[in-house]
Enzyme design. Structure first.
Site: not given
Ligand code: GAR
Length: 187
Positions: A12, A93, A109
Site C-alpha cells: 500500500g 476486476i 502498473h
Molecule cells: C505497484 O508498483 C503497482 O504499480 C503494482 O503493484 C505495486 C504495489 O505496490 N501493480 C501491478 O503490478 C498491477 N499489475 P504498493 O502496494 O506498495 O502500492
C-alpha cells in the site's frame, strides 16, 4: 469534494502516497474507503492509521467474483464514490464493477504497457534487459493491465543499475504520477 475508493492487496505504498498528498491539500479528494482482498495486508494498517474505513473480504468465502463484487459495489454506491483507484490490487476486476463504474476505474502498473503486464513487471523488464523503464496509468477493462492508457512516464538506464535501484526509481515515479493523474481525471 470528489470521493474515491482505493483498492489494494499488499504494502500500500501508493495508497500512502495518495493519503499524504490528500492530507497536504495537494490532492483534492476524500478517500472514502480502502477495499482489500487481503484483510491482514499492510495497506489495511495504513488505512487504520489514517481513520479510513476498510472493506475487506476473503474471495474464497464467496461463491463467485460476482457475489463479492456485488457487495463492494453496494458499499461504493452508498458512499457515493466516483473513482475507483487500483493501487497494487492483484485481482482482475469483474463485470459487476466494470458495468457499474465504466470508465471510472483506473490502475497503475510499474512498466511501459503493453510490455510486461501482470505480476512482477519490474523484474520481468529487468530480466529482459530493457534500457527504458517506466510506469503506466490506465483505465481498467476486463484484461490484465489492458485498457486505455492515460499517462506514462519513463527513464533510461545504462545497464549498471541493480534491480533494487530500478524498483526504487519506479516507485518514486508512481508516487508522483498517480496523484497527479487522479487530480487531472477528477478536475
Ligand atoms: C505497484 O508498483 C503497482 O504499480 C503494482 O503493484 C505495486 C504495489 O505496490 N501493480 C501491478 O503490478 C498491477 N499489475 P504498493 O502496494 O506498495 O502500492
Amino acid at each position: 469534494m470528489n470521493k474515491i475508493a482505493i483498492f489494494a492487496s499488499g504494502n500500500g505504498s501508493n495508497f500512502q502516497a495518495i493519503i499524504d498528498e490528500t492530507e497536504q491539500g495537494k490532492l483534492n479528494v476524500e478517500i472514502e474507503i480502502l477495499v482489500t482482498d487481503k484483510p491482514d495486508c499492510f495497506a489495511t494498517k495504513r488505512a487504520k492509521n489514517h481513520n479510513i474505513p476498510v472493506f475487506s473480504f476473503v474471495p474464497k468465502n464467496y461463491a463467485s467474483k460476482e457475489e463479492y463484487e456485488k457487495e463492494i459495489a453496494s458499499v461504493l454506491i452508498e458512499k457515493n464514490v466516483s473513482l475507483l483507484v487500483l493501487a497494487g490490487y492483484m485481482r482482475l476486476i469483474g463485470d459487476v464493477l466494470l458495468n457499474q463504474f465504466r470508465n471510472r476505474i483506473i490502475n497503475i502498473h510499474p512498466a511501459l504497457l503493453p510490455a510486461f503486464p501482470g505480476k512482477n513487471a519490474i523484474q520481468q523488464a529487468f530480466q529482459y534487459g530493457v534500457k527504458v523503464f517506466g510506469v503506466t496509468v490506465h483505465f481498467v477493462d476486463e484484461g490484465v493491465d489492458t485498457g486505455t492508457i492515460i499517462a506514462q512516464e519513463c527513464f533510461k538506464v545504462e545497464g549498471k543499475e541493480t534491480l533494487a535501484e530500478i524498483e526504487q526509481k519506479i516507485h518514486a515515479i508512481e508516487y508522483e504520477l498517480y496523484p497527479k493523474v487522479i487530480n487531472t481525471i477528477l478536475s
